[in-house]
Design an enzyme around this catalytic site. Sequence first.
Site, short mmCIF file in Angstrom:
data_model
loop_
_atom_site.label_atom_id
_atom_site.label_comp_id
_atom_site.label_asym_id
_atom_site.label_seq_id
_atom_site.Cartn_x
_atom_site.Cartn_y
_atom_site.Cartn_z
N TYR A 1 0.86 -1.19 0.00
CA TYR A 1 0.00 0.00 0.00
C TYR A 1 0.89 1.24 0.00
O TYR A 1 0.79 2.13 0.81
CB TYR A 1 -0.91 -0.02 1.24
CG TYR A 1 -2.15 0.84 1.13
CD1 TYR A 1 -3.13 0.55 0.19
CD2 TYR A 1 -2.34 1.94 1.97
CE1 TYR A 1 -4.27 1.32 0.09
CE2 TYR A 1 -3.49 2.72 1.87
CZ TYR A 1 -4.45 2.40 0.94
OH TYR A 1 -5.59 3.17 0.83
N HIS B 1 5.66 -3.71 -13.01
CA HIS B 1 6.97 -3.53 -13.64
C HIS B 1 7.52 -4.94 -13.84
O HIS B 1 7.41 -5.78 -12.95
CB HIS B 1 7.85 -2.70 -12.70
CG HIS B 1 9.23 -2.40 -13.21
ND1 HIS B 1 9.53 -2.25 -14.56
CD2 HIS B 1 10.40 -2.19 -12.56
CE1 HIS B 1 10.81 -1.97 -14.69
NE2 HIS B 1 11.36 -1.94 -13.49
P1 NDP Z 1 6.51 1.27 -2.56
O1 NDP Z 1 7.94 1.38 -2.13
O2 NDP Z 1 5.71 2.52 -2.49
O3 NDP Z 1 5.81 0.08 -1.70
C1 NDP Z 1 5.68 0.19 -0.36
C2 NDP Z 1 4.69 -0.87 0.12
O4 NDP Z 1 5.29 -2.16 0.08
C3 NDP Z 1 4.27 -0.61 1.53
O5 NDP Z 1 2.93 -0.98 1.71
C4 NDP Z 1 5.19 -1.56 2.31
O6 NDP Z 1 4.64 -1.98 3.52
C5 NDP Z 1 5.22 -2.74 1.37
N1 NDP Z 1 6.38 -3.58 1.61
C6 NDP Z 1 7.68 -3.22 1.53
N2 NDP Z 1 8.48 -4.27 1.79
C7 NDP Z 1 7.64 -5.32 2.04
C8 NDP Z 1 7.85 -6.67 2.40
N3 NDP Z 1 9.09 -7.17 2.51
N4 NDP Z 1 6.76 -7.45 2.60
C9 NDP Z 1 5.50 -6.96 2.47
N5 NDP Z 1 5.25 -5.67 2.13
C10 NDP Z 1 6.30 -4.88 1.93
O7 NDP Z 1 6.45 0.60 -4.00
P2 NDP Z 1 6.03 1.28 -5.38
O8 NDP Z 1 4.58 1.53 -5.37
O9 NDP Z 1 6.99 2.37 -5.72
O10 NDP Z 1 6.36 0.08 -6.38
C11 NDP Z 1 5.53 -1.07 -6.47
C12 NDP Z 1 5.68 -1.64 -7.86
O11 NDP Z 1 5.17 -0.71 -8.81
C13 NDP Z 1 7.13 -1.90 -8.27
O12 NDP Z 1 7.16 -3.05 -9.08
C14 NDP Z 1 7.47 -0.67 -9.12
O13 NDP Z 1 8.50 -0.89 -10.05
C15 NDP Z 1 6.14 -0.44 -9.81
N6 NDP Z 1 5.92 0.92 -10.30
C16 NDP Z 1 6.10 1.98 -9.45
C17 NDP Z 1 5.84 3.25 -9.87
C18 NDP Z 1 5.87 4.39 -8.90
O14 NDP Z 1 5.39 5.42 -9.25
N7 NDP Z 1 6.40 4.26 -7.70
C19 NDP Z 1 5.45 3.55 -11.27
C20 NDP Z 1 5.15 2.35 -12.05
C21 NDP Z 1 5.44 1.09 -11.57
P3 NDP Z 1 5.13 -1.41 4.96
O15 NDP Z 1 4.37 -0.14 5.20
O16 NDP Z 1 4.75 -2.52 5.87
O17 NDP Z 1 6.60 -1.18 4.85
#
Ligand code: NDP
Length: 332
Positions: free
Chosen positions: A25, A108
Amino acid sequence: MSTLFGLNDVRPEALESARIAVLGYGSQGRAQALNLRDSGLDVHLGLRPGGSSWKEAETDNWAPVSVETAVVDADVVVVLVPDMAQPSVFESVVAPNLKAGALLLFAHGFNVHYGLLTPGTEVDVALVAPKAPGQRVRHEYLYGRGVPALLAVHQDATGRAQERALAYAHGIGSTRAGVLETSFSEETETDLFGEQAVLCGGVTELVVAGFETLVDAGYNPEVAYFECLHELKLIVDLLHEGGLARMHRFVSDTASFGDVTRGPQIVDSHVRSRLKDVLTEIQSGAFAREWCGEHSDGAHQFKDLVKADLAHPIETVGQRLRERMPWLKEAS
Ligand code: NDP
Ligand code: MG
């Protein structure tokens, strides 16, 4: 030419009564989950209990469950945790609980393309990659619009992979703007190239180098900031809305002349050959290996480099000038 899907190509019924598990999230997870819910789909959030996004999700009226619980019984599992966390989350909790015939979705292609994560043959594997940060994915949806997305199918176990992925893209609003068919390799390699060479790496280095050139020549840092950083958005907006033609129409003739005569001197054959080098490292997997190695070693070098980036005088100057423009904050 690749297929560009729109509102008339989608069968939203493909996900009717489907149970969708969104894992993560953060930037994309929050935006996509909220859009899907507002589109009337059955969405469940799988998060880490005790993680900071669990609380945020509750504030947004979700009832998050563990990743494991969300995956069991899910017809669609969307992996939206950070790329570097995906292989271990997949191995430990997703794969053992994923039901046959489910659609495994990514935003991605990184891990699948570089073989860091290998789903079993009994599931569909696809990607729907919005071409915007999460905040924009949500913002456009709320305005009745959407951000364009790329769609690719890596594995089609059920014969319904593409139709379901397209219905998903529709749920997040992307069919309003266009969903372009691609492959995992094309999405991954062009995405990495774009962010390294142009969007993040290229642009910020050019901004900072331009700022330093002016300041070193004795010009006022505030003036240099406006010129090299602040005004970039105004030019980018014109490009975004109407390409090169719109920019040339709205800047002065003097600016246009400077552009076409001096631009090619900056981005000369040396720069072009280094662009090619960056692409080659992406295609060979060298960049992916370097990033995975850095991440598993604790990402110390990465953290130090970002720290140095943020210690640049352009940041101090910018902070002071932006205080006078509080509406810049409101836009985020
Ligand atoms: P984020 O860094 O924003 O994701 C964070 C989320 O992942 C939080 O809910 C976090 O939970 C959770 N999380 C982190 N580590 C773990 C773990 N080990 N186990 C379970 N949950 C975990 O990610 P993005 O949204 O940036 O990226 C997600 C995907 O989307 C990637 O594949 C990225 O390449 C792709 N993408 C991203 C874009 C962007 O704009 N950022 C654009 C297009 C694609 P907690 O709060 O518990 O840490
Ligand atoms: Mg930079």
